[in-house]
Design an enzyme around this catalytic site. Sequence first.
Site, PDB file in Angstrom:
ATOM      1  N   LYS A   1      -1.652  -2.811  18.400  1.00 57.70           N
ATOM      2  CA  LYS A   1      -2.964  -2.209  18.135  1.00 57.70           C
ATOM      3  C   LYS A   1      -3.130  -1.966  16.631  1.00 57.70           C
ATOM      4  CE  LYS A   1      -5.860   1.882  18.811  1.00 57.70           C
ATOM      5  NZ  LYS A   1      -6.071   3.205  19.402  1.00 57.70           N
TER       6      LYS A   1
ATOM      7  N   ASP B   1     -13.098   9.533  10.710  1.00 59.23           N
ATOM      8  CA  ASP B   1     -14.108   9.778  11.733  1.00 59.23           C
ATOM      9  C   ASP B   1     -14.367   8.443  12.409  1.00 59.23           C
ATOM     10  OD1 ASP B   1     -15.783  12.031  12.815  1.00 59.23           O
ATOM     11  OD2 ASP B   1     -17.275  10.430  12.649  1.00 59.23           O
TER      12      ASP B   1
ATOM     13  N   ARG C   1      -9.035   1.328  12.709  1.00 63.26           N
ATOM     14  CA  ARG C   1      -8.311   2.253  11.833  1.00 63.26           C
ATOM     15  C   ARG C   1      -7.479   1.447  10.822  1.00 63.26           C
ATOM     16  NH1 ARG C   1      -7.411   5.115  15.784  1.00 63.26           N
ATOM     17  NH2 ARG C   1      -9.251   6.394  15.340  1.00 63.26           N
TER      18      ARG C   1
ATOM     19  N   PHE D   1      -5.362   5.668  23.442  1.00 60.69           N
ATOM     20  CA  PHE D   1      -6.039   6.896  23.850  1.00 60.69           C
ATOM     21  C   PHE D   1      -7.536   6.620  23.995  1.00 60.69           C
ATOM     22  CE2 PHE D   1      -8.148   8.245  19.823  1.00 60.69           C
ATOM     23  CZ  PHE D   1      -7.525   7.396  18.917  1.00 60.69           C
ATOM     24  N   GLY D   2      -8.265   7.652  24.363  1.00 60.35           N
ATOM     25  CA  GLY D   2      -9.730   7.592  24.370  1.00 60.35           C
ATOM     26  C   GLY D   2     -10.294   6.407  25.145  1.00 60.35           C
TER      27      GLY D   2
ATOM     28  N   ASN E   1      -6.308  15.318  15.923  1.00 60.28           N
ATOM     29  CA  ASN E   1      -6.070  14.354  17.000  1.00 60.28           C
ATOM     30  C   ASN E   1      -4.700  13.695  16.785  1.00 60.28           C
ATOM     31  OD1 ASN E   1      -5.950  11.884  18.427  1.00 60.28           O
ATOM     32  ND2 ASN E   1      -8.179  11.796  18.585  1.00 60.28           N
TER      33      ASN E   1
HETATM   34  P1  ITT Z   1     -10.529  14.885  14.397  1.00 61.93           P
HETATM   35  O1  ITT Z   1     -12.004  15.056  14.105  1.00 61.93           O
HETATM   36  O2  ITT Z   1      -9.773  16.175  14.345  1.00 61.93           O
HETATM   37  O3  ITT Z   1      -9.893  13.816  13.550  1.00 61.93           O
HETATM   38  P2  ITT Z   1     -11.463  13.843  16.944  1.00 61.93           P
HETATM   39  O4  ITT Z   1     -10.750  13.176  18.094  1.00 61.93           O
HETATM   40  O5  ITT Z   1     -12.441  14.931  17.276  1.00 61.93           O
HETATM   41  O6  ITT Z   1     -10.338  14.376  15.919  1.00 61.93           O
HETATM   42  P3  ITT Z   1     -13.606  12.145  15.962  1.00 61.93           P
HETATM   43  O7  ITT Z   1     -14.619  13.211  15.851  1.00 61.93           O
HETATM   44  O8  ITT Z   1     -13.512  11.123  14.859  1.00 61.93           O
HETATM   45  O9  ITT Z   1     -12.126  12.740  16.059  1.00 61.93           O
HETATM   46  O10 ITT Z   1     -13.811  11.390  17.348  1.00 61.93           O
HETATM   47  C1  ITT Z   1     -13.112  10.225  17.588  1.00 61.93           C
HETATM   48  C2  ITT Z   1     -13.243   9.860  19.057  1.00 61.93           C
HETATM   49  O11 ITT Z   1     -13.589   8.465  19.149  1.00 61.93           O
HETATM   50  C3  ITT Z   1     -11.893   9.988  19.757  1.00 61.93           C
HETATM   51  O12 ITT Z   1     -11.719  11.294  20.263  1.00 61.93           O
HETATM   52  C4  ITT Z   1     -12.006   8.924  20.823  1.00 61.93           C
HETATM   53  O13 ITT Z   1     -12.782   9.380  21.878  1.00 61.93           O
HETATM   54  C5  ITT Z   1     -12.791   7.822  20.114  1.00 61.93           C
HETATM   55  N1  ITT Z   1     -11.873   6.901  19.407  1.00 61.93           N
HETATM   56  C6  ITT Z   1     -11.715   6.794  18.048  1.00 61.93           C
HETATM   57  N2  ITT Z   1     -10.755   5.908  17.749  1.00 61.93           N
HETATM   58  C7  ITT Z   1     -10.289   5.451  18.931  1.00 61.93           C
HETATM   59  C8  ITT Z   1      -9.272   4.550  19.277  1.00 61.93           C
HETATM   60  O14 ITT Z   1      -8.499   3.967  18.364  1.00 61.93           O
HETATM   61  N3  ITT Z   1      -9.071   4.302  20.569  1.00 61.93           N
HETATM   62  C9  ITT Z   1      -9.827   4.893  21.510  1.00 61.93           C
HETATM   63  N4  ITT Z   1     -10.777   5.787  21.278  1.00 61.93           N
HETATM   64  C10 ITT Z   1     -11.023   6.074  19.990  1.00 61.93           C
END
Ligand code: ITT
Length: 196
Positions: free
Chosen positions: A174, A68, A180, A151-152, A10
């Site tokens: 942030k 995670d 994080r 993001f997300g 990510n």
């Molecule tokens: P990796 O496992 O490769 O690190 P991933 O995106 O699949 O990448 P996760 O399984 O930990 O990682 O899922 C994390 C999800 O949680 C991420 O894709 C977002 O949807 C959400 N998320 C986590 N931290 C966030 C943040 O700081 N801001 C917004 N959404 C977040």
Amino acid sequence: MKKLVIASGNAHKINEISAMLPDFEVIGLKDIGFDHDIEENGTTFEENALIKAKAVYDFCAIPTLADDSGLCVDAMDGKPGIYSARFMGHDTSYTQKNQAIIEALDGLDHEKRGAQFVCAMAYIDTHGKDHVVKGVLNGYINTTIEGEHGFGYDPIFVPYGYDHSIAMMDESDKNKISHRHLALEKMVSIIETDLD
Ligand code: ITT
């Protein structure tokens, strides 16, 4: 410079973590030629962080940090939680995911809109020993999607003490308060001691 691998695909996470670790040379999965899918079959954020860190450390034997993370919504029994990335399917846009969460909470009073951003970090050190920490940012789910940063789920999450979503903050702001950041704050002394 002290080198570690970030075990994440990510790019947003990698950028945030790199910005918070200016004294280290942070390398990614591409740099070590790792292109396998890691099955995240743990039942907690901590277990999944460890699964990712171990898979990558076993491949490269370089100290590895994995993250995670996800959004836990009180009114949805903690969902999407560890399934945050997979919620409604990987191909569903975050505009749709965020809208679905707002709709699920439709009509709920402010005090019932509580949520947490959670980040577990796992670090495998130079001796192959693992360390796991967790950071939690408390806040609530807004009634609208707002902001372009981050993001997300950032556009719907408002940390307590703030009036706007995290997506309205620039990255450096942030990174001063995020889940994080809170996890990394606990991990950084472990990494520094290990890579000294
Ligand atoms: P990796 O496992 O490769 O690190 P991933 O995106 O699949 O990448 P996760 O399984 O930990 O990682 O899922 C994390 C999800 O949680 C991420 O894709 C977002 O949807 C959400 N998320 C986590 N931290 C966030 C943040 O700081 N801001 C917004 N959404 C977040």
